[in-house]
Design a protein around this motif. Sequence first.
Motif, PDB file in Angstrom:
ATOM      1  N   ALA A 116       0.828  -1.212   0.000  1.00  0.00           N
ATOM      2  CA  ALA A 116       0.000   0.000   0.000  1.00  0.00           C
ATOM      3  C   ALA A 116       0.860   1.260   0.000  1.00  0.00           C
ATOM      4  N   ARG A 122       3.925   1.779   1.076  1.00  0.00           N
ATOM      5  CA  ARG A 122       4.916   1.950   2.138  1.00  0.00           C
ATOM      6  C   ARG A 122       5.562   0.606   2.448  1.00  0.00           C
ATOM      7  N   HIS A 135       4.091   0.054   8.367  1.00  0.00           N
ATOM      8  CA  HIS A 135       2.743  -0.258   8.841  1.00  0.00           C
ATOM      9  C   HIS A 135       2.795  -0.924  10.207  1.00  0.00           C
ATOM     10  N   ALA A 172      -2.063  -5.482   0.881  1.00  0.00           N
ATOM     11  CA  ALA A 172      -2.540  -4.105   0.779  1.00  0.00           C
ATOM     12  C   ALA A 172      -4.011  -4.009   1.127  1.00  0.00           C
ATOM     13  N   GLU A 173      -4.788  -4.990   0.739  1.00  0.00           N
ATOM     14  CA  GLU A 173      -6.211  -4.978   1.051  1.00  0.00           C
ATOM     15  C   GLU A 173      -6.434  -5.111   2.562  1.00  0.00           C
ATOM     16  N   GLY A 225      -4.770  -1.876   4.197  1.00  0.00           N
ATOM     17  CA  GLY A 225      -5.347  -0.628   3.722  1.00  0.00           C
ATOM     18  C   GLY A 225      -6.760  -0.364   4.178  1.00  0.00           C
ATOM     19  N   GLU A 226      -7.466  -1.408   4.630  1.00  0.00           N
ATOM     20  CA  GLU A 226      -8.853  -1.223   5.045  1.00  0.00           C
ATOM     21  C   GLU A 226      -8.989  -0.866   6.507  1.00  0.00           C
TER      22      GLU A 226
END
Length: 241
Positions: free
Chosen positions: A38, A40, A45, A233-234, A237-238
């Motif tokens: 995502a 980065r 994260h 990422a999913e 990212g959510e």
Amino acid sequence: MQREDALRSIDVAVLAGGLGTRIRGVLGDTPKVLAPVAGRAFLAHLLDYLARHGAQRAVLCLGHLADRVTAWLAQGDSHHAIDVVCQVEPRPLGTAGALRFVRGELRTAHVLVVNGDTFLDADLRAFVASHRLSGAEASVLCVEVEDATRFGRVEIGADGRVLRFAEKSPGPGTINAGVYLFSAAFLDRVAASDAASLERDVLERLPPGMLHAVVTRARFVDIGTPESLAAAAEVIGEGTP
């Protein structure tokens, strides 16, 4: 306890020295902990997530391509101020060996240990509280997944204690999420042993009932394969708690 206070008095050890052989074809000379997710680095994260739970100090257990990680840290990509200490093992020591190597840097009465290639968006406040109430020296955070094929399962008794770690098999199940809380005394015993793998040589050999388990339904991803890295990422990212 507020969520942002959960880790205020708890050092964090991040196990990030693995070779990442299964995704080397995707990452090349990028260490797994710096895999782009995502927009980065994965480590950014993870550090931000720990900071949101009040973490003040993290010890990175590094090995393969450690210089890439230290160079990344010097750029200051993480948005939160955590005191990050880097310890580079002289040779591959395994996850238990890594904890043995950095034991002197872990100074708090309890230490959170996390795998550097997994992300779980659970609220760590509940995990810390459950660990303290349990009276156990070691706790593991587990997650329910739709397909446990890659991971193996954790069988947990009605009292919240681990009965055994089962073999890998397809289908839904409860798995080890790679997040632990250990007392200083437990870490001392790991450090005094010759164990290489924290999972196989330490946790799986504990007598039934010694290891406390907390089960969550939170989002989880292990970036150890190209497919799971692509899905990270999913998951991340959510949103996190």
